[in-house]
Design a protein around this motif. Structure first.
Motif, PDB file in Angstrom:
ATOM      1  N   PRO B 201      10.000  -0.005   0.950  1.00  0.00           N
ATOM      2  CA  PRO B 201       8.351  -0.361   0.719  1.00  0.00           C
ATOM      3  C   PRO B 201       8.067  -1.856   0.202  1.00  0.00           C
ATOM      4  O   PRO B 201       9.066  -2.191  -0.718  1.00  0.00           O
ATOM      5  CB  PRO B 201       8.017   0.593  -0.013  1.00  0.00           C
ATOM      6  N   LEU B 202       7.121  -2.410   0.386  1.00  0.00           N
ATOM      7  CA  LEU B 202       6.661  -3.742  -0.367  1.00  0.00           C
ATOM      8  C   LEU B 202       6.795  -3.409  -1.810  1.00  0.00           C
ATOM      9  O   LEU B 202       6.983  -4.115  -2.617  1.00  0.00           O
ATOM     10  CB  LEU B 202       5.205  -4.325   0.089  1.00  0.00           C
ATOM     11  N   PHE B 203       6.191  -2.258  -2.364  1.00  0.00           N
ATOM     12  CA  PHE B 203       6.229  -1.853  -3.763  1.00  0.00           C
ATOM     13  C   PHE B 203       6.164  -0.377  -3.824  1.00  0.00           C
ATOM     14  O   PHE B 203       5.710   0.273  -2.665  1.00  0.00           O
ATOM     15  CB  PHE B 203       5.201  -2.625  -4.376  1.00  0.00           C
ATOM     16  N   THR B 204       6.428   0.030  -4.900  1.00  0.00           N
ATOM     17  CA  THR B 204       6.407   1.595  -5.085  1.00  0.00           C
ATOM     18  C   THR B 204       5.594   1.962  -6.344  1.00  0.00           C
ATOM     19  O   THR B 204       5.716   1.117  -7.199  1.00  0.00           O
ATOM     20  CB  THR B 204       7.816   2.344  -5.241  1.00  0.00           C
ATOM     21  N   VAL B 205       5.123   3.127  -6.155  1.00  0.00           N
ATOM     22  CA  VAL B 205       4.476   3.646  -7.481  1.00  0.00           C
ATOM     23  C   VAL B 205       5.231   4.881  -7.713  1.00  0.00           C
ATOM     24  O   VAL B 205       5.310   5.915  -6.599  1.00  0.00           O
ATOM     25  CB  VAL B 205       2.926   3.982  -7.260  1.00  0.00           C
ATOM     26  N   PRO B 206       5.598   5.348  -8.910  1.00  0.00           N
ATOM     27  CA  PRO B 206       6.246   6.544  -9.066  1.00  0.00           C
ATOM     28  C   PRO B 206       5.539   7.778  -8.594  1.00  0.00           C
ATOM     29  O   PRO B 206       4.286   7.909  -8.693  1.00  0.00           O
ATOM     30  CB  PRO B 206       6.509   6.730 -10.584  1.00  0.00           C
ATOM     31  N   LYS B 207       6.273   8.861  -7.951  1.00  0.00           N
ATOM     32  CA  LYS B 207       5.539  10.061  -7.342  1.00  0.00           C
ATOM     33  C   LYS B 207       4.624  10.650  -8.587  1.00  0.00           C
ATOM     34  O   LYS B 207       4.896  10.673  -9.670  1.00  0.00           O
ATOM     35  CB  LYS B 207       6.632  10.981  -7.101  1.00  0.00           C
ATOM     36  N   GLY B 218       0.595  -5.447  -3.343  1.00  0.00           N
ATOM     37  CA  GLY B 218       1.514  -5.274  -4.197  1.00  0.00           C
ATOM     38  C   GLY B 218       1.342  -5.998  -5.438  1.00  0.00           C
ATOM     39  O   GLY B 218       2.104  -6.147  -6.398  1.00  0.00           O
ATOM     40  N   GLU B 219       0.509  -7.121  -5.552  1.00  0.00           N
ATOM     41  CA  GLU B 219       0.270  -7.858  -6.800  1.00  0.00           C
ATOM     42  C   GLU B 219      -0.082  -6.932  -7.774  1.00  0.00           C
ATOM     43  O   GLU B 219      -0.494  -5.861  -7.777  1.00  0.00           O
ATOM     44  CB  GLU B 219      -0.859  -8.864  -6.725  1.00  0.00           C
ATOM     45  N   PRO B 220       0.474  -7.491  -8.928  1.00  0.00           N
ATOM     46  CA  PRO B 220       0.470  -6.488 -10.263  1.00  0.00           C
ATOM     47  C   PRO B 220      -0.713  -5.835 -10.549  1.00  0.00           C
ATOM     48  O   PRO B 220      -1.790  -6.579 -10.621  1.00  0.00           O
ATOM     49  CB  PRO B 220       1.190  -7.282 -11.367  1.00  0.00           C
ATOM     50  N   GLY B 221      -0.746  -4.610 -10.974  1.00  0.00           N
ATOM     51  CA  GLY B 221      -1.968  -4.104 -11.724  1.00  0.00           C
ATOM     52  C   GLY B 221      -1.891  -4.208 -13.054  1.00  0.00           C
ATOM     53  O   GLY B 221      -1.185  -4.997 -13.635  1.00  0.00           O
ATOM     54  N   ILE B 222      -2.858  -3.522 -13.702  1.00  0.00           N
ATOM     55  CA  ILE B 222      -2.863  -3.755 -15.313  1.00  0.00           C
ATOM     56  C   ILE B 222      -2.529  -2.370 -16.012  1.00  0.00           C
ATOM     57  O   ILE B 222      -2.343  -2.381 -17.146  1.00  0.00           O
ATOM     58  CB  ILE B 222      -4.402  -3.793 -15.651  1.00  0.00           C
ATOM     59  N   ASP B 223      -2.400  -1.260 -15.105  1.00  0.00           N
ATOM     60  CA  ASP B 223      -2.048   0.071 -15.798  1.00  0.00           C
ATOM     61  C   ASP B 223      -1.481   0.899 -14.955  1.00  0.00           C
ATOM     62  O   ASP B 223      -1.731   0.728 -13.451  1.00  0.00           O
ATOM     63  CB  ASP B 223      -3.354   0.628 -16.765  1.00  0.00           C
ATOM     64  N   GLU B 224      -0.819   2.036 -15.484  1.00  0.00           N
ATOM     65  CA  GLU B 224      -0.545   3.217 -14.552  1.00  0.00           C
ATOM     66  C   GLU B 224      -0.674   4.474 -15.365  1.00  0.00           C
ATOM     67  O   GLU B 224      -0.466   4.718 -16.427  1.00  0.00           O
ATOM     68  CB  GLU B 224       0.960   3.171 -14.263  1.00  0.00           C
ATOM     69  N   THR B 225      -1.239   5.485 -14.495  1.00  0.00           N
ATOM     70  CA  THR B 225      -1.588   6.592 -15.047  1.00  0.00           C
ATOM     71  C   THR B 225      -0.773   7.829 -14.333  1.00  0.00           C
ATOM     72  O   THR B 225      -0.503   7.471 -13.056  1.00  0.00           O
ATOM     73  CB  THR B 225      -2.985   6.912 -15.419  1.00  0.00           C
ATOM     74  N   ASP B 226      -1.198   9.078 -14.599  1.00  0.00           N
ATOM     75  CA  ASP B 226      -0.907  10.120 -14.018  1.00  0.00           C
ATOM     76  C   ASP B 226      -2.203  10.270 -12.797  1.00  0.00           C
ATOM     77  O   ASP B 226      -3.149   9.734 -13.141  1.00  0.00           O
ATOM     78  CB  ASP B 226      -0.745  11.544 -14.618  1.00  0.00           C
TER      79      ASP B 226
END
Lengths: 571, 571
Positions: B201-207, B218-226
């Motif tokens: 994939p072009l990028f992945t986000v954890p399950k 897929g340019e960077p975001g600022i945060d990741e949450t559940d």
């Protein structure tokens, strides 16, 4: 898989609430589903559709002028109850009777039939045509047992257009039955969907495999194969459907390529391209093709092809305008088709040139050849670097561009062009075929250098250095990037400075170029250590700490290779 | 992931071919992309949009009356080249100048700017507004550096409506700039897409995680949450966007909830439900909400919310009709909104009843209570059986139905109903709330039994047996299933036969019922060994060899539990 919900038990209800909140200009909520929020003429037959939820735009998304008067909306993949169907029908009824249509599934048949009986007991005329388009769910001899999938759309539209054209209930029923008889679909699937709160998908298909004839709720298919090419899938779908050309079909056909959720538009268009060719090759008249999502199964990956075989009446009814939340047809104002054709390529003119420039043009050609070789050798590594820093296509883009440049340069030389024209054609070919940022920047660099080469005489080392400097200026003007932004500018600026300095100090072009290439290589490697910057010039920068910029690296590789060519030419 | 292609290198070209083949009534192919195939008035400003492919309906799907005059269509996620943009602009030009608009990405800016310069050098007036709606890609103070995402639609529409309303190039540019200034978007993502032929994939986000502010490539975001609940996501999106209410905004706002590919409509409607509430709670006037796919990234799972803050001019322009391959707005003929409201529930009438029947009603209530207990105890196992045989919701459906039946039965008893009315209400509640096939069938069974119980006096064992027999007949009449089809009929028919036989032989109701329940249990277990059948009655049958039918099992469980209640009442 479904990712967003509050309470899975409330999902369908909340979905309908949100749907109605977003589409108040089309629908209003009633017990059991939705009906039009717009006024319909008294006495018109009311077309009521419905089924389980999870198939948007089926069924609520198809309510509005020109299509359904109401939709009974059940729970996820579950038939609406008899009470729901009855309540929606009562709300939709305009005094002309109620016409029911829905996909042929046991639960829906039970509940719609029971609601129909209740209506009749109350003195409301009612009739039904179930949609049975899925050729893979039962043999043709048992067409009445087939499931309904994307063919819903053709039957609903025929019925609704007839109702709005003044047909009575018997007439609407007859035309819908004819539409159903002339609608055949065939689907394939790659993955199933996972319902809100469920631990596992509804069904699975092994990775790399395709299920043939699988139903939209995971009902069994008839076969499984490796995933074919787009063209092979088109041939599979078309050939099976053409085996069942309905009696009396005269060759007018509407193809509907339906996506089930996450097989996306671009892929469907690639498949449709071949479907269209195959239908035309079969001598059919293709009318108003549809490619999109008309009956989904959440985010199931799959697609189905529907062929709807028209006659005069069905074609006339198909042109009836429609305006619903998810399906709209018919020009707002009539539009005239243009007769324009794509402008022919402009006539090619090769500027005057002389022998000296022809010799330089040969060097230009050799330079472009070495660029091609260099990129071909390094394409995988450039892609790898870019997969860290960007979207992984830098190697492929440079390859596409440099090959196009070589083709254009050879054509120019063959037609007797001088050095400037040869390099200009190369620049134009590169930027046109490469696309993207790097294609445009390489086009600028080569174009600016070309201007200094001229089509007569031989350029001096100072001319070349001035061309490179103009190219570097052009890149920073266009690209707005500065040194430190992790772009090819990081290599191009030191390259240009060193080249100009060395030439000014009296070095030969090959010597000066070699020094400059060394400077570019050192600078390109340094991009691995630069801190990222955010902004317009390089949105991918944050991923790239510790990895050199692929654009700077490819520029250094090309500069070094050109140095070798210039040294050879000098000797 | 992308699954269907021929040669990955030809994907974008073949996609455009297929798109044009399917949409000839809207677009025609020219070098570099598409332009309208319909005639536009001479002298009108031509609106030209574009960008990389992979974002359908952006950009080709937005060409047609009321929207773009042409779209430059680059390779996958790569800017169109300068030559492509220039060629599309030349084909679209109507003599009134060319207005360019596209999302703010480096490659696009480079190539569109270069094409604009070429046009101007050729004497064609040209102007540009880049779309910068993504609030997460740069701070407000640097709005010009922000990326363009789904906000493309508002800017394109404002420009196109202005052009078709007779604005000149400066006027179109001014209104588009204002629209861009009043458009703000915020997106989240769950997975990236995988391009044709790519291994990863072009990028992945954890399950189970959600990336906040991630760009559509897929340019960077600022945060990741559940992954939050749907309501929490709505709150996150709305609160951030309301922080940036543009100067001069008077509270009229169009929300656009955009899906990126495989986050589907149903989920978006659940999220939109809460967005709508929050916007209204904030005192805003919500106008013409949009929920759908307007700018995708293949099958990327993600969504963005756009708020478009109207003024009088922008609202007027928004009502300009549009008719393009993928976006259509404006009623074909003006529609009048209805003032109808959902019919109120019919007045409830409790039929006359006597003391004897009230006592029987208590037994009915006890029976329904034991059904609820039995289903609650076995809901997981019934779901498990159904996940082999069907879509896994049998347990949940039975639970929903039986609980609704109990609520209705209690209400009837509380209001003094006799046995018949109590069981009829239970039957009605069950089938309404359970939906699907089993809900309808249990509704039929209970209704038929109720008819024999009466609202006066106490029924005999023969009355009950006759009621069960009528219920079984109703089930086979409605459901069309026969013994051997692996449905509840397989248990119901032997149950009925044994009950009738035992009662006729003089057994008490509890004794006869117990024998009948044993027969039902044996028969239900036997469904595990029945060969599957295909057809309307049970489309899931093929998966179910070796597993008993959940409908037959639940009927046997219920019959056994009722037997215990009847025996207790007898003593």
């Amino acid at each position: 898989m479904t990712r967003l919900w509050n309470d899975p038990a409330e999902f369908a209800d909340e979905m309908i609430d949100g749907f109605v909140a977003a589409n108040g200009r089309y629908v209003r909520r009633v017990t059991g589903g939705v009906v039009r929020s717009t006024v319909s003429p008294a006495g018109q037959v009311a077309v009521v559709v419905g089924g389980g939820s999870g198939h948007y735009p089926a069924f609520g998304g198809l309510v509005g002028p020109g299509l359904a008067h109401g939709a009974a909306m059940g729970n996820l993949f579950a038939s609406p109850s008899t009470q729901q169907v009855h309540a929606v029908a009562k709300a939709a009824d305009l005094g002309g009777g109620v016409f029911f249509s829905y996909g042929n599934y046991a639960g829906d048949v039970l509940n719609f039939d029971a609601a129909q009986e209740r209506l009749r007991a109350e003195g409301v005329e009612a009739a039904t045509v179930t949609v049975t388009d899925d050729v893979m769910s039962a043999p043709l001899a048992e067409k009445h047992k087939r499931r309904g999938i994307a063919g819903d759309l053709t039957v609903f539209r025929a019925a609704a257009a007839a109702a709005e054209s003044g047909y009575d209930l018997a007439g609407v029923t007859a035309v819908a039955a004819k539409a159903n008889e002339r609608t055949r679909s065939f689907g394939v699937a790659f993955t199933g969907c996972q319902l809100p709160g469920a631990d596992t998908p509804l069904f699975t298909v092994p990775k790399g495999r395709m299920a043939i004839g699988l139903g939209i709720h995971g009902e069994p298919g008839i076969d499984e194969t490796d995933i074919p090419t787009a063209d092979e899938l088109a041939a599979l779908l078309v050939s099976r459907l053409l085996e069942e050309r309905p009696e009396g079909a005269d060759g007018r056909v509407i193809p509907i390529l339906n996506g089930l959720g996450s097989l996306k538009y671009e892929e469907m268009f690639v498949v449709y391209r071949r479907i269209h060719q195959l239908l035309e090759d079969a001598g059919l008249e293709v009318i108003d093709p549809h490619v999109g999502e008309f009956c989904t199964s959440f985010d199931m990956a799959g697609t189905s092809l529907t062929l709807y075989w028209l006659d005069d009446e069905l074609e006339r009814l198909w042109e009836h305008p429609v305006d619903t939340p998810a399906y709209r047809r018919g020009a707002v104002t009539a539009q005239q088709q243009t007769t324009a054709v794509d402008a022919a390529a402009e006539a090619v003119v090769i500027p005057e040139s002389d022998e000296a420039s022809h010799a330089v043009a040969q060097t230009v050609l050799a330079v472009v050849e070495t660029i091609v070789d260099t990129i071909d050798e390094n394409v995988d590594e450039l892609g790898r670097l870019d997969s860290v820093a960007g979207d992984g296509d830098h190697g492929i883009g440079m390859q596409r561009g440099s090959h196009a440049a070589l083709t254009a340069a050879r054509s120019a030389v063959d037609q007797g062009a001088g050095a400037r024209t040869t390099l200009e054609w190369a620049a134009d070919g590169w930027s046109d075929k490469a696309g993207g940022t790097s294609g445009a920047l390489w086009g600028v660099i080569l174009t600016k250098i070309a201007e200094k080469l001229g089509d007569t005489g031989a350029p001096t080392a100072a001319d070349v250095a001035a061309g490179v400097a103009a190219g570097a200026q052009g890149v920073t003007d266009y690209g707005k990037a500065e040194v430190g932004d992790k772009t090819l500018v990081d290599a191009l600026v030191p390259f240009t400075a060193t080249l100009t300095q060395s030439v000014n100090a009296g070095a030969s072009l090959p010597d000066a170029w070699a020094s400059a290439a060394d400077a570019a290589t050192r600078a390109a490697r340094l991009t691995a250590d630069l801190l990222p910057r955010m902004g317009r010039a390089r949105t991918h920068g944050e991923h790239a700490i510790g990895t050199p910029d692929p654009g700077a690296i490819s520029l250094a590789l090309i500069a070094t290779a050109i140095g070798t060519v210039l040294a050879e030419k000098e000797n």
